[in-house]
Design an enzyme around this catalytic site. Structure first.
Site, short mmCIF file in Angstrom:
data_model
loop_
_atom_site.label_atom_id
_atom_site.label_comp_id
_atom_site.label_asym_id
_atom_site.label_seq_id
_atom_site.Cartn_x
_atom_site.Cartn_y
_atom_site.Cartn_z
CE LYS A 57 36.17 27.38 25.25
NZ LYS A 57 35.54 26.42 26.15
CD GLU B 215 33.17 42.80 30.59
OE1 GLU B 215 33.29 43.00 31.82
OE2 GLU B 215 32.96 43.71 29.77
CB CYS C 299 33.19 38.42 37.68
SG CYS C 299 31.68 39.19 37.07
CD GLU D 174 37.98 36.12 40.37
OE1 GLU D 174 38.69 35.55 39.53
OE2 GLU D 174 36.96 36.76 40.08
P1 NAD Z 1 38.50 30.64 32.68
O1 NAD Z 1 39.30 31.82 32.30
O2 NAD Z 1 39.19 29.43 33.17
O3 NAD Z 1 37.62 30.13 31.44
C1 NAD Z 1 36.74 30.99 30.75
C2 NAD Z 1 36.56 30.47 29.34
O4 NAD Z 1 37.82 30.56 28.67
C3 NAD Z 1 36.13 29.01 29.25
O5 NAD Z 1 35.24 28.85 28.17
C4 NAD Z 1 37.44 28.30 28.99
O6 NAD Z 1 37.28 27.09 28.30
C5 NAD Z 1 38.16 29.30 28.12
N1 NAD Z 1 39.63 29.19 28.12
C6 NAD Z 1 40.43 28.66 29.07
N2 NAD Z 1 41.72 28.74 28.68
C7 NAD Z 1 41.73 29.35 27.47
C8 NAD Z 1 42.75 29.73 26.57
N3 NAD Z 1 44.03 29.50 26.83
N4 NAD Z 1 42.41 30.35 25.43
C9 NAD Z 1 41.11 30.62 25.15
N5 NAD Z 1 40.09 30.27 25.96
C10 NAD Z 1 40.40 29.64 27.11
O7 NAD Z 1 37.42 31.16 33.70
P2 NAD Z 1 36.32 30.31 34.47
O8 NAD Z 1 36.98 29.54 35.55
O9 NAD Z 1 35.47 29.59 33.47
O10 NAD Z 1 35.42 31.49 35.07
C11 NAD Z 1 35.74 32.16 36.22
C12 NAD Z 1 36.37 33.50 35.93
O11 NAD Z 1 35.53 34.28 35.10
C13 NAD Z 1 36.57 34.31 37.19
O12 NAD Z 1 37.86 34.87 37.19
C14 NAD Z 1 35.51 35.40 37.07
O13 NAD Z 1 35.83 36.58 37.77
C15 NAD Z 1 35.46 35.61 35.61
N6 NAD Z 1 34.20 36.24 35.22
C16 NAD Z 1 34.21 37.57 34.87
C17 NAD Z 1 33.02 38.22 34.55
C18 NAD Z 1 33.00 39.68 34.19
O14 NAD Z 1 31.99 40.12 33.67
N7 NAD Z 1 34.04 40.44 34.44
C19 NAD Z 1 31.82 37.50 34.57
C20 NAD Z 1 31.84 36.16 34.92
C21 NAD Z 1 33.04 35.54 35.25
#
Ligand code: NAD
Length: 491
Positions: free
Chosen positions: A175, A250, A284, A385
């Site tokens: 997804k 992650e 991130c 963040e």
């Molecule tokens: P997010 O957590 O809002 O969403 C990430 C994914 O999870 C999306 O596909 C979203 O649809 C899905 N999602 C949202 N709610 C969910 C739920 N309740 N159950 C299952 N899936 C769900 O994050 P974002 O805003 O898309 O991305 C930004 C975040 O990602 C930042 O916090 C960033 O630090 C992190 N990030 C981490 C890494 C790493 O390698 N550590 C890399 C890239 C981004």
């Protein structure tokens, strides 16, 4: 419904059972870029059933590593052959500059090739144990893997999970973020073209709390690999307890970029800018806290601000652009609200701090590179963040102070240190509670090296051999080389 972009389930391009759709927006213009089908829990169930069948009964389980590698190599070639299109698509869906998406596409192909190569290399262990037994360990795929990724590196984050999962022999339900589904859809067209058997790789589209949550709780999924926010990671971990899925997370960060007084100033300024403003700060591992030794603080900030003001912010496909649009209006507003918080907390705004609207930028979601100085360690802009082009500068006195400040957040994803004293650099890095670190650099990532965080930045690792391990189970096999009764019971 013809121009509605579809999901890929069990080798077919399908629309959602619900018939609902979602528009995806170009964040540089605010205009609709494409309309995609909006998946539901029922679509996840279909995809999981297909993945289960492909893993348990389909040809995938008996497809040898060499053949899986060949498919991944072919996919890498297809990614490369369609690289320009993928890059342009990513820029229009995500907002980042074309030079960044070109890098993402090249790294996508490299990551696929890395895991294609790795999976055919020696693995397993054998042990000398008491005669007549022989013990050995083999690695096997976990089964059906649910893969969920964010919007900041849509294609690359997808590949960091899809490549090792498929290389190891798993089937997948993937997804993408609902904000950036377009390169994932194109990637799955290439997966189809490469010839992966049906049901092995499935793409579902839709909202996190609906589609993502169903993946996290699904009883027929064996492992969940997630990249995204820490709050979402916590929800996923809870949802995954039903069948005690293997999980890897992650998550977010608030990483320090630390500069000692003996570092070369121009070099460190240059990396510090890259650390926070690359990808509009939506990284991130961004160096979102800059820790400066007091003796160089003022001079460093002055030079940093001078250069930050010159960063060219524009649509990602325009000439000479250095920083593109934020992912969405909602996210832009969130970042702007943190800027307000920073001012209210008493930090000094040194540059930026506002939305950019001149020269047509008002149609999209652009923020000026923003730097706050005179922060204190417990301010929200230092602890939380922000995930945007907002830097919080902190001042330290000596090495002990620097390490205490660097470690003073709930996160532990990344960090970099700049100094010409090699012993101090290593001393510092060894005390830093973070999984990804740099000395006299910030940001370079390698497919060969593990990626992941300490503390609330995650569990497990992507990339490298560690990344592959996460998609395998370990099995011990004990072989009796002289079969006969054990003779434990006399009668
Ligand atoms: P997010 O957590 O809002 O969403 C990430 C994914 O999870 C999306 O596909 C979203 O649809 C899905 N999602 C949202 N709610 C969910 C739920 N309740 N159950 C299952 N899936 C769900 O994050 P974002 O805003 O898309 O991305 C930004 C975040 O990602 C930042 O916090 C960033 O630090 C992190 N990030 C981490 C890494 C790493 O390698 N550590 C890399 C890239 C981004």
């Amino acid at each position: 419904m013809n121009d509605v972009k579809k999901m890929y389930i069990d080798g077919e391009w399908v629309v959602s059972a619900s018939g609902q759709t979602r528009d995806t927006i170009n964040p540089a213009t605010g205009r609709v870029l494409a309309t995609v089908t909006e998946g539901t829990a029922a679509d996840v169930d279909r995809a999981v059933a297909a993945a289960r069948q492909a893993f348990d009964e389909g040809p995938w389980g008996t497809t040898p590593a060499g053949a899986r590698a060949a498919l991944l190599f072919k996919l890498a070639d297809l990614v490369e052959a369609n690289g320009e299109e993928l890059g342009a698509l990513e820029t229009s869906d995500n907002g980042k500059p074309l030079r960044e998406t070109a890098y993402d596409v090249a790294d996508t192909a490299a990551c696929l090739r890395y895991y294609a190569g790795l999976i055919t290399k020696p693995t397993g262990q054998t042990y000398e144990v008491a005669d007549p037994m022989q013990a050995m360990v083999v690695r096997e795929p976990v089964g059906v893997c649910g893969l969920i990724v964010p919007w900041n590196y849509p294609l690359l984050m997808a590949t960091w999970k899809i490549a090792p999962a498929l290389a190891a022999g798993n089937s997948i339900v993937f997804k993408p973020s609902e904000l950036t589904p377009l390169t994932a859809i194109r990637l799955f067209e290439l997966i189809e073209e490469a010839g992966f058997p049906k049901g092995v790789a499935n793409l579902v589209l839709g909202a996190g709390p609906v589609v993502g949550a169903r993946i996290a709780e699904h009883m027929d999924i064996d492992k969940i690999a997630f990249t995204g926010g820490t709050k979402t990671g916590r929800a996923i971990m809870t949802a995954a307890t039903g069948n005690l899925k293997k999980i890897s997370l992650e998550l977010g960060g608030k990483s320090p970029c630390v500069v000692f007084e003996d570092a070369d100033l121009e070099t460190a300024v240059d990396w510090a800018l890259f650390a926070i403003f690359a990808n509009q700060g939506q990284v991130c591992s961004a160096g979102s806290r800059l820790l400066l030794q007091a003796s160089i603080h003022d001079q460093f900030v002055e030079r940093l601000v001078e250069r930050a003001k010159q960063i060219r912010v524009a649509p990602g496909d325009s000439e000479g652009v250095e920083m593109g649009a934020m992912i969405s209006e909602a996210h832009m507003e969130k970042v702007l609200s943190y800027i307000k918080i920073g001012k209210a907390e008493g930090a000094t705004l040194k540059c930026g701090g506002h939305r950019l609207t001149e020269n047509g930028l008002g149609e999209g979601f652009f923020i000026a590179p923003t730097i706050f100085a005179d922060t204190t360690p417990d301010m929200r802009i230092v602890q939380e963040e922000i995930f945007g082009p907002v830097l919080a500068v902190q001042k330290f006195t000596d090495e002990a102070d620097a390490i205490a400040l660097a470690n003073h957040t709930i996160y532990g994803l990344a960090g970099g240190v700049f100094t010409n004293d090699g012993a101090r650099a290593l001393r510092f890095i060894k005390k830093l509670r973070a999984g990804i670190t740099w000395i006299n650099a910030y940001h370079p990532t390698y497919n060969e090296a593990p990626w992941g965080g300490y503390k609330q930045s995650g569990i497990g690792r992507d990339l490298g051999t560690f990344g592959l391990d996460g998609y395998t189970e370990v099995k011990q096999i004990n072989i009796n080389l002289a079969p006969g009764p054990v003779g434990w019971f006399e009668a």
